[in-house]
Scaffold this active site. Sequence first.
Site: not given
Length: 256
Positions: A17, A19, A102, A104, A174, A180, A218
């Site tokens: 991914n 991003k 996701h 985010e 996730e 991150g 991560s």
Amino acid sequence: MTGEPGRGARTSYLAANWKMHKTVAEAAEFIDGLLPRIAATRHDVVVCPPFTALSEVVERSRGSAVRVAAQNMHEAESGAFTGEVSASMLVALDVEAVVLGHSERRRHFGETDEALARKVPAAVAAGLEPILCVGESEEARDAGQTEAVLEAQLQADLAEVEPTDLARVVIAYEPIWAIGTGRTATPEQAEEVAAFIRDVVRQRGAAADDVRILYGGSVKPANAAELLGRPEIDGALVGGASLDPADFAAIVEAAA
Ligand code: PEP
């Protein structure tokens, strides 16, 4: 499907991914660096570039193990939705999968479970493989709410998917606190949650043993083998470490 010990018929699935990273030229450079490194892989290797680099990655990856996923889509076929992209537009580019839900997008762009309840079946209907992301916040984990949060997300987001279609959905666990941040769920935590997710899918009457459940948060070359060695974890959704072809190839290799 090639099948692996302890994993039934589920082929390992490694997704990059990116991003909001990489121009078209940078995407091309990445693919040129990745392909020779993964030439012998038997895993599903999926790259998720930004919309602007989808075509470049599709064309450069033809004939290789790499398949391409978008990072989002709208549930409607077409319409007055400025800035959005539909499933059929992605299919027309030979994109094969799409990341949905996701954290985010949930956090920064207000993606709701109600929207996902429409997006996931729309992706399946169009022939795209949804990579549905679910995960709990740190507060929810500390409050012992991990399973409740995940069950609510899964029940809502998969509500309109026919049980016979559920094996076409890839589910990425996730934990938000691990994305991150450099903090990784322990293999035990990740596996426990993956098994829980599989149970929830099974309750929907699906062939749950065919559903790929990934861990994301991560993942790096240094921790990939331990996480991916767990029988309930069928692959990884990788953010930061997927921006470098050598690092991502090492993660693909770790799943062998
Ligand atoms: C992600 O973006 O889905 C992700 C897991 O990111 P990172 O690997 O950087 O934590």
